[in-house]
Design a protein around this motif. Sequence first.
Motif, mmCIF file in Angstrom:
data_model
loop_
_atom_site.group_PDB
_atom_site.id
_atom_site.type_symbol
_atom_site.label_atom_id
_atom_site.label_comp_id
_atom_site.label_asym_id
_atom_site.label_seq_id
_atom_site.Cartn_x
_atom_site.Cartn_y
_atom_site.Cartn_z
ATOM 1 N N THR A 150 7.417 8.827 7.505
ATOM 2 C CA THR A 150 6.437 8.081 8.286
ATOM 3 C C THR A 150 7.149 7.198 9.300
ATOM 4 O OG1 THR A 150 4.876 8.045 6.438
ATOM 5 C CG2 THR A 150 4.560 6.393 8.163
ATOM 6 N N PHE A 204 3.552 3.170 5.798
ATOM 7 C CA PHE A 204 2.191 3.556 6.180
ATOM 8 C C PHE A 204 1.294 2.325 6.256
ATOM 9 C CE2 PHE A 204 -2.136 4.984 5.383
ATOM 10 C CZ PHE A 204 -2.248 6.103 6.196
ATOM 11 N N GLU A 271 -0.828 8.489 11.984
ATOM 12 C CA GLU A 271 0.443 8.336 11.281
ATOM 13 C C GLU A 271 1.508 9.049 12.096
ATOM 14 O OE1 GLU A 271 2.541 9.445 7.001
ATOM 15 O OE2 GLU A 271 1.237 10.899 7.995
#
Length: 335
Positions: A150, A204, A271
Amino acid sequence: MLHLQLRRLDLFCTVVQEGGVTRAAERLRVAQPWVSAQLRILEKAVDAPLFVRDGRRLALTEAGHRFHLWAADVLAGSTQVRRDIENLSAGLAGSLTVATSMAIGTYLVPPLLTALRHERAGADITAHISEPAAALRSVATGNADFAVATWSDELEPDPLHAEKLWEEPLVLAAAPDGPPDGDEITLAGVADLPLVGVPAGVAFDRTLGAQLRSHGMDELSYVMRLGHAEAMKRAVAANGWGCLAPSYAVADDVDAGRLRSVAITDAHLVEGIGLFHRESKFFSPLQQAAVEMLRHVAATRAGTPSAPGRAPETDSSAPDDDHLHGDTRADTMQS
């Protein structure tokens, strides 16, 4: 001789990590006087003190900081070289070790690596799944060839090369019979729902929080925080809650009727998917093929042709979006 020198560097880095000789000796299961003697040898070799006493801990001097950066880089490089030589000695068709963050390693990376394995029958492929910071550390120490994790603007990838590949849309995953009514919702409506979130402070969570603040919203409140997408989805389905998730993580559940995908109409939440590797990393043909496959997928997701020299050798070596996500509906869930 080389082994002894590398062991001294590893010992030095362990003392830095543990903040003292005693804890380093316990971790390495060696005698404390031996650790002290090795440090004196290193200090004599560089002709400068590497540590000063700071209360009960040892702190690095300026020379120690410089030496630590060099030692960590040497150790990471030596780990990579040993792996490469072992693969050559074993006669393998090549090895690939990928470090990934949780959802990416569960849903995105395995289909890609599976396609690569079909193309290269003798390949030795491993994927380690952890949180992004741990994945990056694995690459920095030479224990993984690269990481797919991420993307967060707050991540500190140094000394790694960081490349943002693409962005995945976030959707509200809801129970089939739970709130909200309909397949669309506003961001304010999301905030009013009982939500399941990821642990506070992970990449995240940070990147989602930054996007919410850019839309003038405070942090969301959660009825529960869970550390894996599968646990989050099960909690949503069983309790009529909701969660914000990348579209690729819920596509199969939506297809099977276990969840609904609800589009957010007044905000485009995403994301980022990042690629991280050592600047000095030498990629084997197998490893390079994996990197090229990722970049090919990124170009496809962005709707642009692959850059020259970055596309896979054949179409079959890189899965299209249907293969990567299981269904083209992973794209249409945001609409």
